[in-house]
Design a protein around this motif. Structure first.
Motif, short mmCIF file in Angstrom:
data_model
loop_
_atom_site.label_atom_id
_atom_site.label_comp_id
_atom_site.label_asym_id
_atom_site.label_seq_id
_atom_site.Cartn_x
_atom_site.Cartn_y
_atom_site.Cartn_z
N ALA A 81 42.85 -22.20 -4.26
CA ALA A 81 44.11 -22.41 -3.53
C ALA A 81 45.25 -21.87 -4.37
CB ALA A 81 44.33 -23.89 -3.21
N ARG A 82 46.34 -21.46 -3.69
CA ARG A 82 47.47 -20.87 -4.39
C ARG A 82 48.77 -21.38 -3.81
NH1 ARG A 82 48.91 -14.34 -4.78
NH2 ARG A 82 50.88 -14.57 -5.92
N GLY A 88 57.14 -21.72 0.87
CA GLY A 88 56.30 -21.14 1.91
C GLY A 88 55.86 -22.13 2.97
N LEU A 89 56.64 -23.19 3.20
CA LEU A 89 56.28 -24.19 4.20
C LEU A 89 56.63 -23.71 5.60
CD1 LEU A 89 57.51 -27.39 2.33
CD2 LEU A 89 55.16 -26.55 2.51
N VAL A 99 50.75 -30.19 5.40
CA VAL A 99 49.67 -30.51 4.46
C VAL A 99 48.31 -30.44 5.16
CG1 VAL A 99 48.73 -32.29 2.92
CG2 VAL A 99 51.20 -31.90 3.04
N MET A 100 48.26 -30.82 6.43
CA MET A 100 47.01 -30.74 7.18
C MET A 100 46.51 -29.31 7.29
SD MET A 100 47.67 -33.53 10.23
CE MET A 100 46.16 -33.13 11.13
N ARG A 159 56.81 -30.35 -3.91
CA ARG A 159 55.65 -31.26 -3.94
C ARG A 159 54.84 -31.15 -2.65
NH1 ARG A 159 55.38 -36.45 -7.57
NH2 ARG A 159 56.53 -35.69 -9.37
N VAL A 160 55.54 -30.95 -1.54
CA VAL A 160 54.82 -30.78 -0.27
C VAL A 160 53.94 -29.53 -0.34
CG1 VAL A 160 55.06 -30.37 2.21
CG2 VAL A 160 56.60 -31.97 1.06
N ALA A 161 54.49 -28.44 -0.89
CA ALA A 161 53.71 -27.21 -1.04
C ALA A 161 52.49 -27.44 -1.93
CB ALA A 161 54.59 -26.10 -1.60
#
Length: 261
Positions: A81-82, A88-89, A99-100, A159-161
């Motif tokens: 994963a990157r 990039g959301l 996130v899903m 953090r979401v990314a």
């Protein structure tokens, strides 16, 4: 035996420009490995080779000793994963939905089940949703699950990314300048999080980190690889790199100045 990711003599040229020249490195399963160097050193090209966006003219990649020919659309299934510079959301999705998407490759239901809303598709969605919530909770941001990413502070979006990448349960996480745009307190929290990734009880993952903030690099990395003009000029522990006269003379002092607030 798990050997992790290995690059052997990678060479990349764009026309008359040499971007990478005989680059070799290893990312063992239980390590955080950092790649540092000035702008134009070849760090982004290195990531693009690992992700399959760039094909090297020379050299090879292996994963646990087996030949690796990465393709961008197959990275998740390889356990890679990157994260991207920035976040990039997807602006039109909630934090939870973003996130899903990171774990969508694990869905067991096929296209027809999703299209017609069959029970198996519903079970998949519930499983993915709960897994995404668990990852958000691990990163301390579950309270933002229903928010739109654009309404959140940049540090939370970062953090979401990261949560989206971790939702894929990768064995190897590529972090591309994750401290960009963060303040000192946020960088300290990020350092603690990254340091623990290979040592987690559940879903541990090795990390390959590209970063300009030297305080973060020195705090989290077990090993460092130093690139300059596409070549490896030094490799070793952070202490060894800090004391390497060639690295210091080349640019390490300049990098520290760049990372200062």
């Amino acid at each position: 035996m798990e050997r992790g990711l290995e690059l052997h003599g990678i060479g990349v040229r764009f026309g008359g420009l040499t971007a990478l020249d005989d680059v070799s490195l290893r990312v063992p399963p239980d390590r955080v490995v950092g790649v540092i160097g000035p702008n134009g050193a070849g760090k982004t090209t290195l990531f693009n080779v690992i992700c399959g966006f760039v094909s090297p003219q020379t050299g090879s990649l292996t994963l646990d000793g087996r030949p690796l020919r990465p393709r961008p659309h197959r990275l998740s299934r390889l356990g890679i994963a990157r994260t991207l510079q920035g976040t990039g959301l997807f602006a039109g999705l909630s934090v939870l939905e973003n996130v899903m998407t990171g774990a969508s490759h694990t869905a067991r239901a096929g296209f027809a089940s999703a299209l017609f809303g069959l029970p198996r598709s519903d079970r998949d969605e519930r499983r993915l949703r709960q897994h995404a919530l668990d990852v958000l909770d691990d990163l301390g941001i579950a309270g933002h699950a229903d928010a739109a990413p654009g309404t959140l502070p940049f540090a939370v979006r970062q953090r979401v990314a990261l949560a989206r990448a971790l939702a894929a349960r990768p064995r190897l996480l590529l972090l591309d300048e994750p401290a960009g745009g963060l303040g000192a307190d946020d960088i300290a929290e990020l350092a603690e999080l990254v340091r623990q990734l290979p040592r987690r009880d559940a879903d541990p993952c090795a990390v390959l980190l590209v970063e300009h903030h030297m305080d973060l690099v020195m705090a989290v990395c077990d090993e460092l690889v130093v690139l300059d003009f596409g070549r490896v000029i030094a490799a070793g522990t952070p202490d060894e790199i800090r004391d390497d006269a060639a690295v210091t003379d080349a640019y390490l002092g300049a990098l520290v100045e760049e990372s200062a607030p």
